[in-house]
Scaffold this active site. Structure first.
Site, PDB file in Angstrom:
ATOM      1  N   GLU B 307       0.831  -1.204   0.000  1.00 21.19           N
ATOM      2  CA  GLU B 307       0.000   0.000   0.000  1.00 21.19           C
ATOM      3  C   GLU B 307       0.867   1.257   0.000  1.00 21.19           C
ATOM      4  OE1 GLU B 307      -4.231   0.102   1.614  1.00 21.19           O
ATOM      5  OE2 GLU B 307      -3.131   1.090   3.215  1.00 21.19           O
ATOM      6  N   HIS B 328       7.523 -27.333   1.216  1.00 18.09           N
ATOM      7  CA  HIS B 328       6.716 -28.387   0.618  1.00 18.09           C
ATOM      8  C   HIS B 328       5.619 -27.793  -0.240  1.00 18.09           C
ATOM      9  CE1 HIS B 328       8.510 -31.643   3.071  1.00 18.09           C
ATOM     10  NE2 HIS B 328       8.849 -30.604   3.788  1.00 18.09           N
ATOM     11  N   LYS B 434     -13.761   1.965  -3.703  1.00 19.20           N
ATOM     12  CA  LYS B 434     -14.833   2.356  -2.789  1.00 19.20           C
ATOM     13  C   LYS B 434     -15.931   3.119  -3.531  1.00 19.20           C
ATOM     14  CE  LYS B 434     -12.147   2.812   1.477  1.00 19.20           C
ATOM     15  NZ  LYS B 434     -11.696   3.733   2.534  1.00 19.20           N
TER      16      LYS B 434
END
Lengths: 510, 510
Positions: B307, B328, B434
């Site tokens: 950010e 793994h 937003k």
């Protein structure tokens, strides 16, 4: 040249894939058709029982697990028996409710990620027993798991390791045995093994007469083992519907065998990845489920995708957590930063619960409406910024859709491997780290034995390095770590951090 | 031209940074010194109280939180008062053990990631109260948190939102109020607010006389708010030593103000990232703590790094979970796949517990020795394959070292932003999503109101789209999702998945 559009919205096995916001590098029909037929042919050979993992001389059979009719005739009985044994065992355990009420999975990588993801995806408080995991060789982490567990009376341990010699799993099992012994319990009365027939673990469980043993077939790889007893046993013990899990995967397998590329979602997804990664340099794949239950899905896909495709200089990097939470974290970079990724949105349409938080006249807006709005809004914002994305849409997070999703990604990975000409089913790079680790343990023995010969006096790093023929920095780092450990016997009166060749170490036999 | 080596091993605030396995693009002393002085000067201005976040016309003061003497004189009393109020409140709550025994954090992004990471990093079963989180607007996820919580009698809710109008947090709070009411409890008697003075949340908490309120200063950004009441309040309530957390960060701040680049770990780290990303195209940063307790550290760093730096086409992509588990999973790709990353190993040297799993003569090998061996082995294997990596080494995962680690990364991010000439302290790209989401909610009202006018009959997608002036696909997708929701009143007799312009939708007033 006739063109074909790969921007599609198609449905298979309850999953809708939408590629209309992707960028495709290639639209020439004949070129695409040639590429697609090669991938389909390779997959047909694999499903037909060819040695598709040539390096390890193994067949690759995870697709047979969900449709036994596709398996080579000689394997069918075994597949059915294993599944039936898992279900019968789980039924017995679940009926005797007072005996085992909690489960401890001991396994790592492909032996842990699937069960963890399915548990977190499907568990329902009050109904689902708790699943704990030892998936590392971190002793502090293990201690915390045992502290969280408290009493071990009602705990059934599921030890999962195909070869039986995975070091982390062996260590987890050793510590667990110690804990059971300390509680006055016999580990063997609380242990089941999921392992290859004849493995060291299989023999141990047989010799010690553990509660039960279940097989992992030679032709099942760790990262595609979820539909073998590796995933089915925990799922069944937790009360999930393994038949629906298998059916979702089987239906998706069926749909993704289709030869028409624009109707085959695994092929379309593989082509989309290929355009993004190999042709446009967008090597990252961001997995964004707008759904708390799927927060571990990206971790599952990290293994499936990266261990399968990350070789010969190729690879797709997978990361992501969940939306809309991640909008408050790294979506800034996705929208305005490096354009090095494809975003993959996942959206379950149905919520188990919801609450109205706004009313505008008659129109109510719920908590879930906002979740959907954030997904739409974010995908739109990325699209406007020229960032490609796909969406997977489905009714609900349940066994069927989880099975279908996993099968979809598995086959897309297989197709993609064909496109770039790699073996998706081995993991040669994992070995190097393991061998290097074994050398580190050998060195520990060398150094401590050397110090042992000088009991009573501390020796300088340079001297130890010279006598043992080792790099002084490596000697220093190993001994200073051992000096911090209570069990090692290694002592030092020096500072902990930094490097100094004059630092001195000693040894006190315990 | 005189050369300088950036391959170093240096110690600051209990953290050892080792860059000897990195590749540096630049070693010309005068060029580096110019770059470094600019970054140090920018940081001095920031710490001196300049408007470093120019777009939002804000000062950037998170460094003041851990050393109030560095803060502008007029802010010092407020910083001290907030910290003292947090500690006094937590002391009271912890003394009245029977009143609040569990905590529910309601917040998202910077208001949740820090407390979650600290909780998982430091919690000790039996001593640490449980922390639950609502960090999303996923209703199914919320339902599960409340099912996990069960009784709410002993739950204290911590609502965290700087501006007070973060939608996810508002929704989380609304649902929580409903749950408390359903249990016959008053939410206000179980709620504290952490928010900007005068925010809508602050006013609400004041009007309703919540249990307490704590301030977030205007000059504290979400992703650097851990040392403000956002992080300190949960930490103190959970019984962690906030003074040591602050001290670790303060000591690291002090060490990373140093002008000698090879002795300043934040500068060295920033230079290493810069070489990797901007000069060699290795845009990914893989965070590999060999430590279960730090599995959320990469998620915390995702926000801090991505950010802050993900703008103007720049960015560093952060991912990772923990070693040796990830060996793994995706280490295969790190070793043999795309060389697009820097690996960052984290190693605590001391374990809280350990078990001997092997004896070779007198030399014992423990569970923790294997963990260290896997780290060494993996770093060596990556190094041999030409993949650059760094290591951070420290004694133990505790408040002090966690504080120091966070401060180290914060300042490295700040320096890096200077190198590439961006503002690390705003997040303009978050706004777009937003706004787009708000537009989606508006559209929902438009579509449902339209259907409301046709009560009793279903209308086709094309007709709805034409009358409302919207894209038919968008209309279709929104209505089919609403048709699945119980609360919306939207009905449809059609299939769920796929797209068809002839699909019909209706509305039943509830």
């Amino acid at each position: 040249m006739t063109e074909i559009s790969l921007k599609q919205r198609i449905v298979a096995a309850g999953i809708e894939l939408d590629t209309t916001k992707m960028k495709f590098a290639e639209s020439d029909r004949s070129k695409l058709e040639a590429q697609v037929s090669r991938a389909l042919a390779a997959m047909r050979e694999l499903e037909g029982g060819a040695i598709s993992n040539a390096d390890e001389k193994r067949r690759v059979g995870h697709y047979w697990l969900r449709n036994v009719d596709k398996a080579p005739a000689e394997l069918r009985v075994g597949i059915n028996q294993a599944r039936e044994a898992v279900c019968a065992f789980a039924k017995t355990i679940r009926e005797k409710k007072d005996r085992f009420r909690r489960f401890l999975l001991i396994g790592i990588g492909g032996s842990a990620l699937g069960p963890q993801m399915v548990y977190d995806g499907l568990r329902s408080p009050g109904n689902t027993p708790a699943l704990f995991t030892l998936d590392n060789t971190d002793p502090t982490g293990m201690q915390r798991v045992f502290d969280d567990l408290g009493s071990l009376d009602d705990v059934l341990c599921i030890v999962v390791s195909k070869g039986g010699s995975t070091r982390e799993t062996q260590n987890g099992m050793a510590v667990t045995e110690t804990q059971f012994a300390a509680a006055g319990l016999n580990f063997r009365d609380h242990a089941v093994a999921v392992t290859g027939v004849g493995s060291t673990l299989d023999k141990l469980a047989s010799d010690q007469e553990w509660v039960a043993r279940f097989p992992i077939e030679d032709w099942v790889g760790g990262r595609t083992s979820l539909f073998s007893p590796v995933g089915l046993l925990p799922a069944a013990l937790l009360g999930f519907d393994v038949d629906r899990l298998l059916r979702g995967a089987r239906d998706m397998d069926e749909a993704t065998r289709g030869e028409i590329m624009t109707q085959n979602p695994a092929m379309l997804m593989a082509l989309a990845w290929h355009s993004a990664v190999e042709l446009s340099g967008r090597g990252n794949l961001v997995i964004l489920p707008y759904c708390d239950r799927l927060v571990l899905f990206s971790r599952y896909l990290q293994q499936l995708v990266m261990e399968s495709l990350g070789k010969d200089g190729h690879g797709i990097t997978v990361y992501g957590n969940k939306g809309s939470s991640d909008q408050h974290s790294y979506i800034q970079q996705l929208r305005e930063g490096t354009a090095d990724f494809t975003a993959m949105f996942l959206q379950p349409l149905r919520q188990d619960a919801d609450w109205i938080v706004e009313k505008q006249g008659d129109v109510s807006v719920t908590v879930g409406d906002y979740l959907a709005a954030f997904l739409d809004g974010t995908q739109t914002a990325l699209h406007e910024a020229g960032r490609p994305s796909m969406r997977l849409c489905f009714e609900h997070v349940d066994e069927y859709h989880l099975g279908a999703l996993i099968a979809l990604f598995e086959r897309a990975v297989g197709f993609y491997a064909s496109f770039i000409g790699i073996n998706a089913y081995h993991q040669p790079g994992v070995q190097a780290g393991k061998l290097a680790a074994a050398a580190v343990i050998d060195l520990q023995e060398t150094l401590v034995s050397f110090l042992d010969q000088h009991q009573g006096r501390e020796v300088g790093v340079s001297e130890i390095a010279a006598h043992t023929g080792q790099d002084p920095v490596i000697v220093h780092d190993m001994l200073r770590r051992l000096a911090v450990s209570k069990q090692s016997g290694v002592t030092s009166s020096s500072e902990l951090l930094g490097y100094s060749p004059s630092r001195r170490f000693g040894y006190q036999k315990s």
